[in-house]
Enzyme design. Structure first.
Site, PDB file in Angstrom:
ATOM      1  N   HIS A 102       0.862  -1.294  -0.073  1.00 42.38           N
ATOM      2  CA  HIS A 102      -0.149  -0.001   0.031  1.00 42.38           C
ATOM      3  C   HIS A 102       0.730   1.262  -0.066  1.00 42.38           C
ATOM      4  CE1 HIS A 102      -2.642   2.896   2.146  1.00 42.38           C
ATOM      5  NE2 HIS A 102      -3.498   2.530   1.074  1.00 42.38           N
ATOM      6  N   ARG A 103       0.726   2.079  -1.105  1.00 42.50           N
ATOM      7  CA  ARG A 103       1.508   3.314  -1.169  1.00 42.50           C
ATOM      8  C   ARG A 103       3.062   2.654  -1.329  1.00 42.50           C
ATOM      9  NH1 ARG A 103      -1.155   7.487   3.208  1.00 42.50           N
ATOM     10  NH2 ARG A 103      -3.288   6.662   2.712  1.00 42.50           N
TER      11      ARG A 103
ATOM     12  N   HIS B 219      -0.314  11.104  -2.466  1.00 38.35           N
ATOM     13  CA  HIS B 219      -1.669  10.659  -1.909  1.00 38.35           C
ATOM     14  C   HIS B 219      -2.475  11.779  -1.667  1.00 38.35           C
ATOM     15  CE1 HIS B 219      -4.396   9.659   1.431  1.00 38.35           C
ATOM     16  NE2 HIS B 219      -4.522   8.424   0.819  1.00 38.35           N
TER      17      HIS B 219
ATOM     18  N   ASP C  24       0.685  -1.906   4.667  1.00 36.29           N
ATOM     19  CA  ASP C  24       1.693  -0.875   4.586  1.00 36.29           C
ATOM     20  C   ASP C  24       2.975  -1.801   4.894  1.00 36.29           C
ATOM     21  OD1 ASP C  24       0.343   1.255   4.311  1.00 36.29           O
ATOM     22  OD2 ASP C  24       0.017   1.621   6.349  1.00 36.29           O
TER      23      ASP C  24
ATOM     24  N   ASP D 101      -1.172   6.327  -5.623  1.00 39.94           N
ATOM     25  CA  ASP D 101      -2.057   7.256  -5.804  1.00 39.94           C
ATOM     26  C   ASP D 101      -1.823   8.223  -6.943  1.00 39.94           C
ATOM     27  OD1 ASP D 101      -4.026   6.544  -3.288  1.00 39.94           O
ATOM     28  OD2 ASP D 101      -1.814   6.681  -2.493  1.00 39.94           O
TER      29      ASP D 101
ATOM     30  N   GLU E 283       0.359  -0.629  -4.558  1.00 46.62           N
ATOM     31  CA  GLU E 283      -0.789   0.133  -4.791  1.00 46.62           C
ATOM     32  C   GLU E 283      -0.261   1.732  -4.663  1.00 46.62           C
ATOM     33  OE1 GLU E 283      -4.160   3.180  -3.175  1.00 46.62           O
ATOM     34  OE2 GLU E 283      -2.106   2.696  -2.471  1.00 46.62           O
TER      35      GLU E 283
ATOM     36  N   GLU F 154      -4.527   4.143  -7.802  1.00 51.94           N
ATOM     37  CA  GLU F 154      -5.619   4.846  -7.616  1.00 51.94           C
ATOM     38  C   GLU F 154      -5.901   6.371  -7.986  1.00 51.94           C
ATOM     39  OE1 GLU F 154      -6.388   5.076  -3.126  1.00 51.94           O
ATOM     40  OE2 GLU F 154      -8.035   6.727  -3.675  1.00 51.94           O
TER      41      GLU F 154
ATOM     42  N   LYS G  12      -6.686   9.791  -7.786  1.00 54.36           N
ATOM     43  CA  LYS G  12      -7.191  10.614  -6.540  1.00 54.36           C
ATOM     44  C   LYS G  12      -8.055  11.909  -7.097  1.00 54.36           C
ATOM     45  CE  LYS G  12      -5.785   9.325  -2.491  1.00 54.36           C
ATOM     46  NZ  LYS G  12      -6.895   8.360  -1.962  1.00 54.36           N
TER      47      LYS G  12
HETATM   48  O1  G3P Z   1      -6.568   1.384  -2.147  1.00 58.72           O
HETATM   49  C1  G3P Z   1      -6.681   1.490  -0.993  1.00 58.72           C
HETATM   50  C2  G3P Z   1      -6.568   2.562  -0.411  1.00 58.72           C
HETATM   51  O2  G3P Z   1      -5.361   3.324  -0.664  1.00 58.72           O
HETATM   52  C3  G3P Z   1      -7.492   3.708  -0.254  1.00 58.72           C
HETATM   53  O3  G3P Z   1      -7.315   4.686   0.833  1.00 58.72           O
HETATM   54  O4  G3P Z   1      -6.724   6.888   1.256  1.00 58.72           O
HETATM   55  O5  G3P Z   1      -5.159   4.967   1.603  1.00 58.72           O
HETATM   56  O6  G3P Z   1      -5.605   6.011  -0.526  1.00 58.72           O
HETATM   57  P1  G3P Z   1      -6.040   5.763   0.719  1.00 58.72           P
HETATM   58 CA    CA Z   2      -4.873   4.773  -2.036  1.00 56.38          CA
END
Ligand code: G3P
Ligand code: CA
Length: 250
Positions: A9-10, A51, A231, A38, A36, A111, A113
């Site tokens: 994640h990120r 993000h 994470d 953004d 993942e 993702e 944004k």
């Molecule tokens: O894709 C899952 C998650 O990344 C969505 O929320 O705020 O971490 O971008 P956020």
């Molecule tokens: Ca995200």
């Protein structure tokens, strides 16, 4: 056997500055199935990986991402909460990440944004870059803006889409199919086991976020959830391998 895929994640945001190349390279190193990240648009229309709509939390800059050119964004340090790292870390472009993907077989969840600022043209730019690098089969487009996802589907029906959501939905697999999505990406708070199992049984993959505790990882591995966003990809992969090892002994 547990087949749950692990998405960083990120990047590996628990151990490295989020949404940076070192974070993505760490995910590759520890064997994550996917990453993942953004995306937003700079003032001069470049697709950049960050993000928040504002620069303040993750960089030494201030104000909106959309008010700075790529060159200005590149001059910032995105290593914010990892002051021990003495090298400056830049905000990457999506294209830099695509170049990295040429050296591995990871899946990438992009993702969009575009819920606070709509970023007109973002969908076209991202899809054109995906096609340029021939990555259609390795990309999942997601967003909290579901109109944008339907627009992506219309532009490129061969690229997978998945709606993000935070609050409970009634029969989300029905909704997913209605918007041509192959999967759902719920907050774990909105995804009890029954919903995950029913969705997967209906042929709609489920990838909840953000799964950082071993307890939640174990629970999702137990029902063989399609994938998780975490994470801490290294921790998730070690746990998955351990559980797969101990299942073999049974
Ligand atoms: O894709 C899952 C998650 O990344 C969505 O929320 O705020 O971490 O971008 P956020
Ligand atoms: Ca995200």
């Amino acid at each position: 056997m547990i087949t749950t895929k692990v998405f960083a994640h990120r990047g590996s945001a628990g151990t490295h500055p989020e949404n940076t190349m070192i974070s993505f390279l760490e995910a590759e190193k520890v064997g994550a199935d996917g990453i993942e990240l953004d995306v937003q648009l700079s003032k001069d229309g470049e697709v950049v990986v960050i993000h928040d709509e504002q620069l303040d939390r993750t960089t030494n800059g201030k104000g909106n991402v959309k008010d700075y050119t790529l060159q200005e964004l590149k001059s910032l340090d995105a290593s914010y909460k990892f002051p021990q790292s003495n090298t400056s870390v830049q905000i990457p472009t999506l294209e830099e990440v695509f170049i990295m993907l040429l050296n591995n077989s990871m899946i990438l969840n992009i993702e969009l944004k575009n819920s606070v600022f709509l970023y007109p043209g973002l969908e076209e730019k991202v899809i054109s870059l995906i096609k340029q690098y021939n990555l259609q089969d390795r990309i999942i487009l997601s967003s909290f803006n579901h109109y944008s996802l339907v627009y992506c589907y219309r532009l490129a029906p061969d690229i997978e889409t998945a709606p993000l959501y935070r609050d409970g939905l009634y029969m989300p697999w029905v909704y997913a199919k209605a918007i041509h999505a192959k999967a759902i990406h719920p907050s774990i708070k909105a995804a009890p086991n029954e919903i995950i199992k029913a969705s997967m049984a209906a042929g709609v993959a489920v990838r909840p976020y953000t799964i950082n505790s071993e307890e939640q990882m174990r629970m999702l591995f137990k029902i063989n959830c399609s994938a998780i966003f975490t994470d801490y990809p290294q921790k998730a992969i070690s746990l998955k391998n351990k559980e797969n090892g101990s299942n073999k002994l049974e």
